[in-house]
Design a protein around this motif. Structure first.
Motif: not given
Lengths: 231, 191
Positions: B50-56, B91-96, B101-105
């Motif tokens: 539900p929290n995906a920023h880039d659903t498209e 979806v699992a791959d995109a979330a992972r 990426r978020g861990a390095n930002e």
């Protein structure tokens, strides 16, 4: 990351590049094809290395025959599992069916160890070092592994670690069987540690490369390849 | 309930028929199938993440995955489980990859002013930069220009660019290095 495409543009791009394709045959059929080709190669390798001189006597030994049959069956069923893992929504048991034959294989080693203890006492469980089994199994398995890798790459990378692990198990189990047909290394504990151990080790290492070897094509790469083909 | 299941069965039969035609190269059937799947996949992604920023983007990646592995669909088996297995995996791959990426930002409130960014320049300066870069790229040999376009502009990885061009990763790295050097010299020459 490239600029986001409009959904309709993507659908048009995919539609324009929808060439007719042949659906993949059943995983069991693909496994049999791979096994038949690899078996021909293994036969050449065994002929080149020379069949062990006591082969006729050994093959009538139920423990040796079971061990050899289990190695071949593990190989072909693991190959079928690897192909099944690349087809989305196939039953999960197909991936793990090779485990049954792996257990029979291990059971044959257990029987061999028990017989050695019975015949020679505890000294029957002492193993001499035979580190060359590892590079030999690796070398023999490479062509079969290359063939199965090219075949699993046609599937979907749904479970890359499992797929590559099963493909490696299929190749190394076949190479181990070739080794058993050529070399006289009969103490069950030595075969178990150095030959079966090499199969397990190589399978484990190979599966770690699952994601590096099998990955999805990204949208930007696919669109770029469409454009490159058009030029 | 029975009506719902009938609708679902109708949809399944329709998708199976469309996918079978698409495998035979029927463009119209494939277009219809992908258009049908888009809203279904969007709902699936939103439900799973539900929290995906880039659903498209995620939905587009799923469609691309369906396209690239459509040979794995067995016409004798149901279509929906095949589709949903791919969708769930992507979806699992995109979330992972998002979390990796978020861990390095690092999030910052105010971005430091930079004269490299277009936002810190006048429109004229931005246009001049682009024009100068276009001219510098134009002098590159075709292979080097393609490497720059794919890797630096379209953002492909070396591995992906290698698949597209058929060149080795080493050759692409050399091409990029030489192209950047040549472009830098061209930009310096033109002031």
């Amino acid at each position: 990351m490239a600029r986001r495409m409009l959904n309709q543009d993507l659908i048009e791009a995919l539609t324009d590049n929808c060439a007719p394709i042949r659906p993949l045959p059943h995983p069991a059929w693909r496994a049999l094809v791979w096994f038949a080709v690899s078996l021909c190669y293994v036969a050449i390798v065994v002929a080149a290395m020379g069949v062990r001189p006591d082969f006729v006597a050994k093959i009538s030994d139920p423990q040796f025959a079971t061990e050899l049959a289990a190695a071949f069956l593990t190989s072909v069923v693991a190959a079928a599992g690897a192909f099944s893992a690349g087809c989305p929504a196939r039953p999960a048991w197909e991936r793990f069916a090779a485990g049954f034959f792996l257990l029979i294989w291990m059971g044959a080693f257990a029987v061999g160890c028990w017989r050695d203890v019975d015949a020679y006492g505890v000294s029957g469980l002492l193993s001499h070092s035979d580190i060359y089994c590892l590079p030999t199994i690796l070398a023999i398995s490479i062509p079969a592994a290359a063939l199965i890798l090219s075949m699993v790459k046609r599937g979907a990378p749904i479970a890359p670690f499992v797929t590559i692990g099963l493909a490696a198990l299929a190749s190394t189990a076949l190479a181990e069987a070739a080794l058993r047909l050529s070399f006289r290394q009969d103490p069950a504990v030595s075969v178990c540690i150095w030959q079966f151990g090499s199969v397990v080790l190589l399978t484990g290492i190979a599966s770690l490369f699952g994601r590096a070897l099998l990955h999805w094509t990204r949208r930007d790469a696919l669109i770029a390849s469409f454009q490159a083909h058009r030029r | 309930m029975s009506e719902l299941s009938d609708t679902s069965n109708d949809r399944e039969s329709r998708w199976r028929a469309l996918m079978a035609s698409a495998q035979d190269g029927d463009h119209a059937a494939y277009r219809e199938l992908l258009s049908d799947l888009f809203p279904v996949l969007r709902r699936f992604v939103l439900r799973k993440w539900p929290n995906a920023h880039d659903t498209e983007d995620v939905v587009q990646e799923i469609l691309v995955s369906i396209h690239t592995v459509r040979q794995t669909y067995d016409r004798r088996r149901p279509f929906t489980p095949w589709l949903m297995t791919i969708a769930a995996r992507r979806v699992a791959d995109a979330a992972r990859s998002r979390y990796a990426r978020g861990a390095n930002e690092t999030t910052v409130d105010i971005l430091p002013e930079t004269f490299d960014g277009d936002g810190a320049k006048s429109e004229q300066e931005t246009r001049d930069d682009r024009e100068a870069l276009r001219r510098a790229m134009a002098i590159l040999p075709a292979g080097q220009r393609q490497a720059i376009e794919l890797i630096k502009i379209q953002g492909l990885s070396l591995d992906e660019a290698s698949q597209v061009t058929g060149k080795s990763i080493g050759s692409l790295k050399v091409g990029i290095h030489r192209a950047i050097k040549a472009m830098r010299q061209a930009l310096e020459r033109n002031g």
